[in-house]
Design a protein around this motif. Structure first.
Motif, PDB file in Angstrom:
ATOM      1  N   GLN A   2       0.798  -1.090  -0.045  1.00  0.00           N
ATOM      2  CA  GLN A   2      -0.008  -0.053  -0.045  1.00  0.00           C
ATOM      3  C   GLN A   2       0.873   1.302   0.089  1.00  0.00           C
ATOM      4  O   GLN A   2       1.831   1.413   0.492  1.00  0.00           O
ATOM      5  N   SER A  28      -2.732   3.717  -3.503  1.00  0.00           N
ATOM      6  CA  SER A  28      -2.627   2.601  -4.368  1.00  0.00           C
ATOM      7  C   SER A  28      -2.307   1.064  -3.527  1.00  0.00           C
ATOM      8  O   SER A  28      -1.665   1.289  -2.395  1.00  0.00           O
ATOM      9  N   ARG A  29      -2.849   0.196  -3.935  1.00  0.00           N
ATOM     10  CA  ARG A  29      -2.699  -1.089  -3.163  1.00  0.00           C
ATOM     11  C   ARG A  29      -2.559  -2.167  -4.103  1.00  0.00           C
ATOM     12  O   ARG A  29      -3.363  -2.364  -4.979  1.00  0.00           O
ATOM     13  N   LEU A  32      -3.396  -1.428  -7.841  1.00  0.00           N
ATOM     14  CA  LEU A  32      -4.739  -0.864  -7.958  1.00  0.00           C
ATOM     15  C   LEU A  32      -4.962   0.315  -7.106  1.00  0.00           C
ATOM     16  O   LEU A  32      -4.299   0.528  -6.253  1.00  0.00           O
ATOM     17  N   ILE A  33      -6.000   1.493  -7.682  1.00  0.00           N
ATOM     18  CA  ILE A  33      -6.073   2.505  -6.762  1.00  0.00           C
ATOM     19  C   ILE A  33      -7.156   2.091  -5.795  1.00  0.00           C
ATOM     20  O   ILE A  33      -8.220   1.516  -6.240  1.00  0.00           O
ATOM     21  N   GLU A  34      -6.779   2.159  -4.569  1.00  0.00           N
ATOM     22  CA  GLU A  34      -7.717   2.047  -3.481  1.00  0.00           C
ATOM     23  C   GLU A  34      -8.660   3.006  -3.211  1.00  0.00           C
ATOM     24  O   GLU A  34      -9.843   2.878  -2.547  1.00  0.00           O
ATOM     25  N   LEU A 361      -8.699   7.792 -13.188  1.00  0.00           N
ATOM     26  CA  LEU A 361      -8.074   7.522 -11.706  1.00  0.00           C
ATOM     27  C   LEU A 361      -9.475   7.301 -10.808  1.00  0.00           C
ATOM     28  O   LEU A 361     -10.013   8.412 -10.250  1.00  0.00           O
ATOM     29  N   ALA A 367      -3.504   1.177 -11.163  1.00  0.00           N
ATOM     30  CA  ALA A 367      -3.050   2.514 -10.509  1.00  0.00           C
ATOM     31  C   ALA A 367      -1.582   2.874 -11.704  1.00  0.00           C
ATOM     32  O   ALA A 367      -0.672   2.823 -11.225  1.00  0.00           O
ATOM     33  N   HIS A 395       1.009   0.163 -12.533  1.00  0.00           N
ATOM     34  CA  HIS A 395       0.435  -0.752 -11.299  1.00  0.00           C
ATOM     35  C   HIS A 395       1.088  -0.382 -10.156  1.00  0.00           C
ATOM     36  O   HIS A 395       1.423  -1.573  -9.135  1.00  0.00           O
ATOM     37  N   GLY A 396       0.951   0.992  -9.691  1.00  0.00           N
ATOM     38  CA  GLY A 396       1.330   1.271  -8.323  1.00  0.00           C
ATOM     39  C   GLY A 396       2.912   1.266  -8.267  1.00  0.00           C
ATOM     40  O   GLY A 396       3.374   1.677  -7.064  1.00  0.00           O
TER      41      GLY A 396
END
Ligand code: NIG
Ligand code: FE
Length: 402
Positions: A2, A28-29, A32-34, A361, A367, A395-396
């Motif tokens: 995260q 991001s986690r 993905l966008i958390e 977003l 992410a 991807h974060g």
């Protein structure tokens, strides 16, 4: 993992339109966008890592949804011929144009094609492109189309990019089928598409609907085959003349119809009803010194989503910069900078069928984002190319810094 990204503003494209958050934060986690929202509303808690973005503007990772960047040979000589007055159609009729790239691509090894394609893809990547579409269409037989599409797949494995492959076997008539276009389309439908789709090399199917390419009836046979194979379709339509390819594409619920300078309002209405994206390609418009504009006002009025792409190819658009295309979409086609930016994010994702996961977003999407060191998002369309300071996150994970 995260991560918290702070001290930024965001052009999110959330809710299917250009939208911004000032003083934003993004969490991001695992790629993905958390969470994303105003920093003041950031959920309290411990974040494993925190990144200060120094007042940057976040946009979704850029998406180039129309390229032909795998090819052999060199066509800069045709550029010179055109400057001396030859037209694209005249050069094609004399055995140049697409046919010359077909010869060179057939002769090139997979390794040679790969090294050229890597160079070009890296140029786009260095500008903040995180998703890329690449078409075949310079092979025009099973072995050479396969070779191209394998290179497309390799790009996705070797570079930090999401790469979508489109089979454009119906791009031009190969010389061995001269005068027998229907027989070539038979081969595309009976052999080339089913084989390559079966090998997992094809994400979508495209064709060139034009006097120089294939008739609407021939394109329709390609679309029927694609549909039977469960593959979505796209179309090069209305680039040089009006054959109503874009209406045909809409009838097959195409992801996109691309170019579109010669489309009319009936085509616009058909695309609006089908949800087919209009992909605008100002690089080809510019290089061919086209004077007829795509009907931007009609597309707007009928609510057709407009994407913008490079059309990177050796003949009509040797465009190594997607940001330059933003400028040209504004200057030549009169898009607003906001529309142009939505065109290389939100609407480009839809043109690839990736809108559930890419292009804006929003929580749950990948992410993929760029943190631009600029004062206003309009700068992305304002500067003529060049390397704007930025950080690219895919991807974060941060993939470049500079
Ligand atoms: O998108 N219109 C057809 N295909 C390409 C041009 C390909 C070429 O000239 O090599 C395009 O403009
Ligand atoms: Fe193209």
């Amino acid at each position: 993992m995260q991560r918290l990204w702070l001290n930024c503003h965001a052009a999110t494209m959330a809710g299917g339109r250009y939208s911004i958050i000032e003083d934003a934060a993004l969490v991001s986690r695992d790629g993905l966008i958390e969470w994303i929202g105003p920093r003041a509303q950031l959920p309290a808690g411990e974040y494993a890592e925190s990144h200060d973005l120094d007042g940057a503007w976040l946009t979704p990772g850029l998406i180039d949804c129309h390229t032909h960047l795998v090819f052999g040979g060199d066509r800069s000589g045709e550029f010179e011929q055109r400057l001396e007055g030859a037209s694209y159609a005249e050069i094609a009729a004399a055995g140049g144009g697409i046919a010359s790239t077909v010869r060179a691509t057939r002769e090139a090894s997979e390794g040679e094609l790969l090294s050229g394609a890597l160079q070009r893809a890296r140029q786009l990547l260095s500008e903040g492109v995180t998703t890329l579409e690449v078409k075949s269409g310079y092979g025009l037989n099973l072995a050479a189309e396969r070779k191209m599409l394998r290179v497309v797949r390799l790009l996705g494995e070797m570079l930090p990019l999401t790469v979508r492959s489109t089979c454009l076997a119906a791009h031009a008539l190969p010389p061995e089928f001269a005068g027998r276009a229907d027989a070539y389309i038979d081969q595309v439908c009976r052999e080339i598409l089913p084989e390559l789709a079966g090998e997992g090399l094809v994400d979508a199917v495209d064709a060139f609907c034009e006097h120089l390419g294939f008739s609407p009836a021939q394109v329709e046979r390609v679309f029927q085959t694609a549909t039977a194979l469960g593959l979505p379709v796209k179309l090069h339509a209305e680039q040089l003349s009006s054959l109503h390819g874009s209406s045909l594409a809409a009838r097959y619920r195409a992801l996109s119809a691309d170019h579109l300078e010669y489309m009319d309002e009936s085509d616009v209405i058909a695309m609006a009803a089908a949800g087919t994206v209009a992909v605008l390609l100002p690089g080809a418009f510019y290089l061919l010194r086209e004077t007829r504009l795509p009907p931007i006002d009609a597309l707007r009025r009928h609510g057709v989503a407009m994407a913008v792409a490079s059309d990177l190819n050796p003949g009509t658009s040797p465009a190594l910069s997607l940001r330059l295309m933003l400028n040209m979409a504004c200057t030549a086609f009169r898009l607003t900078p906001e529309e142009a930016l939505a065109g290389v994010t939100l609407h480009a994702a839809r043109a690839l069928g990736l809108h559930a996961s890419h292009g804006s977003l929003e929580p749950g999407k990948v992410a993929d984002f760029v943190a631009w060191q600029i004062q206003r998002p309009a700068e992305l369309a304002y500067w003529l190319g060049g390397d704007l300071p930025k950080r690219v996150i895919r991807h974060g994970e941060e993939i470049t810094h500079g």
